[in-house]
Design a protein around this motif. Structure first.
Motif, mmCIF file in Angstrom:
data_model
loop_
_atom_site.group_PDB
_atom_site.id
_atom_site.type_symbol
_atom_site.label_atom_id
_atom_site.label_comp_id
_atom_site.label_asym_id
_atom_site.label_seq_id
_atom_site.Cartn_x
_atom_site.Cartn_y
_atom_site.Cartn_z
ATOM 1 N N GLN A 80 -10.013 13.036 2.375
ATOM 2 C CA GLN A 80 -8.780 12.446 1.866
ATOM 3 C C GLN A 80 -8.087 13.371 0.861
ATOM 4 N N LYS A 81 -8.869 14.117 0.088
ATOM 5 C CA LYS A 81 -8.272 15.061 -0.868
ATOM 6 C C LYS A 81 -7.437 16.104 -0.140
ATOM 7 N N ARG A 82 -7.871 16.473 1.079
ATOM 8 C CA ARG A 82 -7.148 17.495 1.840
ATOM 9 C C ARG A 82 -6.021 16.904 2.678
ATOM 10 N N LEU A 83 -6.280 15.749 3.290
ATOM 11 C CA LEU A 83 -5.343 15.213 4.278
ATOM 12 C C LEU A 83 -4.336 14.236 3.685
ATOM 13 N N LYS A 84 -4.721 13.565 2.582
ATOM 14 C CA LYS A 84 -3.821 12.645 1.870
ATOM 15 C C LYS A 84 -3.199 11.593 2.794
ATOM 16 N N LYS A 85 -4.036 10.981 3.619
ATOM 17 C CA LYS A 85 -3.590 9.889 4.477
ATOM 18 C C LYS A 85 -3.472 8.596 3.666
ATOM 19 N N THR A 86 -2.824 7.618 4.256
ATOM 20 C CA THR A 86 -2.831 6.265 3.700
ATOM 21 C C THR A 86 -3.909 5.500 4.445
ATOM 22 N N ILE A 87 -4.944 5.073 3.740
ATOM 23 C CA ILE A 87 -6.110 4.472 4.378
ATOM 24 C C ILE A 87 -6.275 3.031 3.901
ATOM 25 N N ILE A 88 -6.437 2.135 4.859
ATOM 26 C CA ILE A 88 -6.769 0.746 4.547
ATOM 27 C C ILE A 88 -8.160 0.501 5.120
ATOM 28 N N PHE A 89 -9.090 0.193 4.250
ATOM 29 C CA PHE A 89 -10.527 0.229 4.547
ATOM 30 C C PHE A 89 -11.118 -1.150 4.297
ATOM 31 N N VAL A 90 -11.794 -1.701 5.275
ATOM 32 C CA VAL A 90 -12.436 -3.015 5.129
ATOM 33 C C VAL A 90 -13.904 -2.820 4.775
ATOM 34 N N SER A 91 -14.373 -3.566 3.777
ATOM 35 C CA SER A 91 -15.773 -3.493 3.371
ATOM 36 C C SER A 91 -16.202 -4.829 2.787
ATOM 37 N N VAL A 103 0.853 -1.188 0.000
ATOM 38 C CA VAL A 103 0.000 0.000 0.000
ATOM 39 C C VAL A 103 0.885 1.233 0.000
ATOM 40 N N GLU A 104 0.724 2.050 -1.029
ATOM 41 C CA GLU A 104 1.569 3.223 -1.191
ATOM 42 C C GLU A 104 1.008 4.420 -0.427
ATOM 43 N N GLU A 105 1.855 5.407 -0.218
ATOM 44 C CA GLU A 105 1.453 6.616 0.492
ATOM 45 C C GLU A 105 0.316 7.319 -0.247
ATOM 46 N N GLY A 106 -0.734 7.699 0.498
ATOM 47 C CA GLY A 106 -1.859 8.426 -0.071
ATOM 48 C C GLY A 106 -2.924 7.564 -0.705
ATOM 49 N N GLU A 107 -2.725 6.251 -0.739
ATOM 50 C CA GLU A 107 -3.729 5.360 -1.320
ATOM 51 C C GLU A 107 -4.862 5.094 -0.348
ATOM 52 N N ILE A 108 -6.052 4.828 -0.897
ATOM 53 C CA ILE A 108 -7.121 4.188 -0.139
ATOM 54 C C ILE A 108 -7.223 2.767 -0.675
ATOM 55 N N CYS A 109 -6.730 1.829 0.099
ATOM 56 C CA CYS A 109 -6.759 0.415 -0.286
ATOM 57 C C CYS A 109 -7.919 -0.249 0.439
ATOM 58 N N VAL A 110 -8.834 -0.824 -0.320
ATOM 59 C CA VAL A 110 -10.004 -1.475 0.268
ATOM 60 C C VAL A 110 -9.805 -2.986 0.260
ATOM 61 N N LEU A 111 -9.880 -3.587 1.452
ATOM 62 C CA LEU A 111 -9.906 -5.044 1.588
ATOM 63 C C LEU A 111 -11.360 -5.463 1.624
ATOM 64 N N ASP A 156 0.061 8.585 10.141
ATOM 65 C CA ASP A 156 0.294 8.413 8.707
ATOM 66 C C ASP A 156 -0.714 7.451 8.085
ATOM 67 N N ILE A 157 -1.121 6.440 8.865
ATOM 68 C CA ILE A 157 -1.945 5.344 8.349
ATOM 69 C C ILE A 157 -3.235 5.263 9.144
ATOM 70 N N LEU A 158 -4.345 5.153 8.429
ATOM 71 C CA LEU A 158 -5.656 5.049 9.058
ATOM 72 C C LEU A 158 -6.283 3.717 8.684
ATOM 73 N N LEU A 159 -6.621 2.911 9.677
ATOM 74 C CA LEU A 159 -7.280 1.629 9.463
ATOM 75 C C LEU A 159 -8.766 1.794 9.760
ATOM 76 N N MET A 160 -9.615 1.363 8.820
ATOM 77 C CA MET A 160 -11.062 1.535 8.978
ATOM 78 C C MET A 160 -11.746 0.190 8.765
ATOM 79 N N ASP A 161 -12.328 -0.346 9.838
ATOM 80 C CA ASP A 161 -12.928 -1.678 9.812
ATOM 81 C C ASP A 161 -14.442 -1.574 9.651
#
Length: 393
Positions: free
Chosen positions: A214-225, A50-58, A187-192
């Motif tokens: 996310q457009k403003r903060l540009k965090k790296t987010i890993i999001f479960v859905s 997972v790269e910086e600034g991505e929203i990766c959805v698991l 730096d990294i936000l995990l969202m379950d």
């Protein structure tokens, strides 16, 4: 250097981990290992970056391993084998092997988590809930209140800062959870599955708000859905899991266009293509279009005069018609009726359908200023009927 690098990771729940790993290596399935050892394979041989600034959805169905994998990233689930690397400045920390002090540092400063259940403390005000993590860091009261108020303004809850959680709606409580995670400046936000307990209208609104934040903060987010439409809407990358394994990882459009397995294809078949497909995936390239007397014939009545990659003219039933141009952000409702529109190849399907509705004409798509293809009713119908994808070989 990625923000999160997971390599050949296995997670096993039970008391015979080594035996279960041995059986896993022999090719036994989850149910077979459960019957032999009583252990549950939570994640099997997962590899993802997972790269910086991505929203990766698991994503995947219940029991697929997505939340189990997410919780390995902050050390809540123990890794049986493999590496779970998280960036800390210029170094990568292996969350599977780091000591307790390093683990606390990573949880406090690098990785924050938003839970499905909100996890707010009912005896505290909204402001106190948001500022709680900063208090645990030893931040002064003045600074933590300033930072918490800033985040509450960002999520639209500043006027509710003195209320208790039970005075807020479910959507508002989830916004408090978001503000509490963002205030830590991790730096990294995990969202379950943070929005799954909310009604559809509030859920869609919070998805939109997350995208804007996310457009403003540009965090790296890993999001479960477990919802593919949600994943396609917010994700810059999607990893689909089945039976503890990642079976396909790609950008949203490629997940829809090229499902790797029958399992993924079934997900894709029921998704809304308006949320993900773009013009270059739908258009008919100029090279595949019929030409007669030097004109490209889009239909029985519509012909285009394209020379050296430029649209010189258009005619319908033998009469010249207007050509207009659309760029991202322009007002679609003002597009003139009965005109052929020039638009970028990256136009979203949603915008393309709306333009077609207002102009009542197909459109010509451009790539770097050169006409690339045509987008009309035939292509729209194929997309809406699910004819746009093909199983990856």
């Amino acid at each position: 250097m990625p923000m999160v690098q997971i390599e050949n990771l296995d997670i096993v729940f039970g008391n015979q981990k080594m035996e279960s790993l041995r059986l896993l290596d022999k090719g036994l399935t989850r149910p077979e290992i459960l019957a032999r050892t009583g252990d549950v394979i939570g994640v099997q041989n997962a590899t993802i970056s997972v790269e910086e600034g991505e929203i990766c959805v698991l994503m995947g169905l219940s029991g697929s391993g997505k939340s189990t994998l997410l919780r390995a990233i902050n050390g809540l689930n123990k890794v049986a084998r493999g590496r779970c690397l998280v960036r800390d400045g210029e170094r990568m920390v292996d969350m599977a092997k780091c000591d307790e002090e390093t683990l606390r540092h990573m949880r406090t400063n690098r990785v924050s988590m938003v839970f499905q259940s909100f996890a707010l403390m009912p005896w505290m005000t909204v402001l106190e809930n948001v500022a709680f993590g900063l208090e645990m860091q030893g931040v002064s009261k003045k600074e933590r209140e300033e930072r918490a108020n800033k985040q509450l303004k960002m999520v639209g809850l500043y006027d509710w800062r003195d209320k208790k959680p039970d005075e807020l709606s479910g959507g508002m409580r989830q916004r408090v959870g978001l503000a509490r995670a963002f205030v830590m400046d991790s730096d990294i936000l995990l969202m379950d599955e943070p929005f799954s307990a909310l009604d559809p209208l509030i859920r869609s609104q919070l998805q939109d708000e997350l995208i804007e934040l996310q457009k403003r903060l540009k965090k790296t987010i890993i999001f479960v859905s477990h919802d593919l439409d949600e994943a396609l809407k917010i994700g810059s990358k999607i990893a689909i899991m089945e039976s503890a394994r990642i079976i396909q990882e790609d950008v949203p459009e490629q997940i829809v266009l090229n499902p790797a397995t029958e399992y993924v294809e079934k997900f894709v078949a029921h998704t809304n293509p308006l949320n993900v497909l773009r013009g270059n995936a739908l258009m008919t390239p100029l090279a595949q279009m019929a030409q007669l007397d030097g004109l490209f014939h889009v239909s029985e009545h519509l012909a285009l005069d394209i020379q050296d990659g430029a649209l010189k003219g258009a005619s319908s039933h033998g009469h010249d018609i207007a050509i207009s141009k659309w760029e991202d952000g322009m007002d679609i409702e003002n597009m003139p009726e009965n005109s052929v529109v020039l638009a970028p190849v990256g136009i979203s399907m949603r915008d393309a359908v709306e333009i077609r509705y207002h102009t009542k004409m197909p459109m010509v798509l451009q790539d770097n200023g050169q006409c690339a293809g045509v987008l009309g009713d035939h292509q729209f119908y194929h997309a809406l009927l699910g004819k746009h994808f093909s199983r990856a070989s």
